[in-house]
Design an enzyme around this catalytic site. Sequence first.
Site, PDB file in Angstrom:
ATOM      1  CD  GLU A   1      26.511 -42.034 -45.587  1.00  6.43           C
ATOM      2  OE1 GLU A   1      26.138 -41.420 -46.591  1.00  6.43           O
ATOM      3  OE2 GLU A   1      27.678 -42.005 -45.187  1.00  6.43           O
TER       4      GLU A   1
ATOM      5  CB  THR B   1      22.936 -44.786 -41.249  1.00  3.14           C
ATOM      6  OG1 THR B   1      24.158 -44.360 -41.845  1.00  3.14           O
ATOM      7  CG2 THR B   1      21.791 -44.158 -42.034  1.00  3.14           C
TER       8      THR B   1
END
Length: 392
Positions: free
Chosen positions: A135, A133
């Site tokens: 993130e 991800t």
Amino acid sequence: MKKTALITGITGQDGAYLAEFLLKKGYIVHGIKRRTSLFNTDRIDHLYQDPHIENRNFILHYGDLTDSTNLIRIIQLVQPDEIYNLAAMSHVAVSFETPEYTANADGIGTLRILEAIRILGLEKKTRFYQASTSELYGLVQETPQKETTPFYPRSPYAVAKLYGYWITVNYREAYGIYACNGILFNHESPLRGETFVTRKITRAVARIALGLQDCLHLGNMNSLRDWGHARDYVEMQWLMLQQDKPEDYVIATGVQYSVRDFVNAAANELGITLRWEGEGVDEIGIVESVKSGSEPGRSKELGVRCEGDNPSPLTSHPSPGDIIVRVDPRYFRPTEVETLLGDPTKAKEKLGWTPRTSFEELVAEMVRGDFEEAQKDELCRRHGFNTFNYHE
Ligand code: NDP
Ligand code: GDR
């Protein structure tokens, strides 16, 4: 010979799109679903096949990423050519509340599958996709972010995914497993979970337009994301496993919008007027009134009245000046990821990646889906059935 794929997280947004995509490609698709007290297969019910018929190509197994023996048994039974590890506790804000579970499912869960491949001697047969991800970039060290950009995770979710990322790289290098990380930036769709910001917005805007909800409470309106469509992104997950060499790829559109832009675009779709209030709004100096930019014809087609139209007896359209977006600090995160913007050059060059859906098309599709849902709820309400107000 048909190929066999195993998808963890098949009941989620990406799982549903990927299962449909692989079935169209002629795969036999196995999926792992969790036991829940209510049905959790809404997104894949259209793919369901009667378990009593022979030669099914869509088969579900009960399982959980926190249960090694279960994973080993399923992988032994299925003998998959490809495993797509999409299962995760995927909500960043919730990961601050359930950090240990998140580490177990998202971090160690990835290890459990890789170990199962090794224990079962499937290193040369089974290709592995890990749902990594954007993130991971967290507090960004470089813009735009690409495969070589250093990571700086900012939540228990991202830290767990960091483990998942590196254990995938390690098993590729140590045991020669064909294992790839797809570093996917935010991708959305009408199947997106209702508590992620985009779906929360499109759902609320549709319900507000029909008088089923009076206010949309949001957290950080200024965070910036690179939003694509999940349907486009699952194709890249598959392509990563079809190459000669396993590698990690960033998948993103390369275009960035704020949460506020998303709200405006969604409201525009329905031709409704917004006012904003609350902490954070003042940062850019407004209680803002956003005038609809959508064409009247389109709003009429959706059955929603723009400002100035005659009120319908069936809906309670918010009047101009009603506050319908309010910033609520309870949705602020202990550590926020303020900005993410991907550089998908590698995927473009090696996988032939071109995102097919624009931001405007994505928002329009999501708003339309939620408006149809809200219309059903509104019908129920008119006939005396209760509908719940809104999810947080
Ligand atoms: P969803 O939250 O929609 O789906 C997650 C899936 O994982 C669901 O099927 C869920 O089951 C399942 N799951 C959760 N915990 C467990 C567990 N312990 N054992 C087995 N299954 C479990 O996520 P998305 O489809 O949006 O995302 C797919 C993957 O991609 C996730 O790993 C996510 O972290 C990652 N990702 C997503 C991005 C995005 O923007 N969507 C971007 C980058 C990465 P149930 O339905 O029962 O809850
Ligand atoms: P994100 O998605 O954290 O990027 O993770 P989310 O939609 O939850 O948040 C995006 C941004 O919007 C801000 N925000 C709000 N978020 C939510 N959920 N609810 C609100 O009310 C709200 N108000 C403002 C957030 O603070 C954030 O900045 C998603 C998940 O799919 C992860 O699994 C995935 O790895 C990443 O995308 C890439």
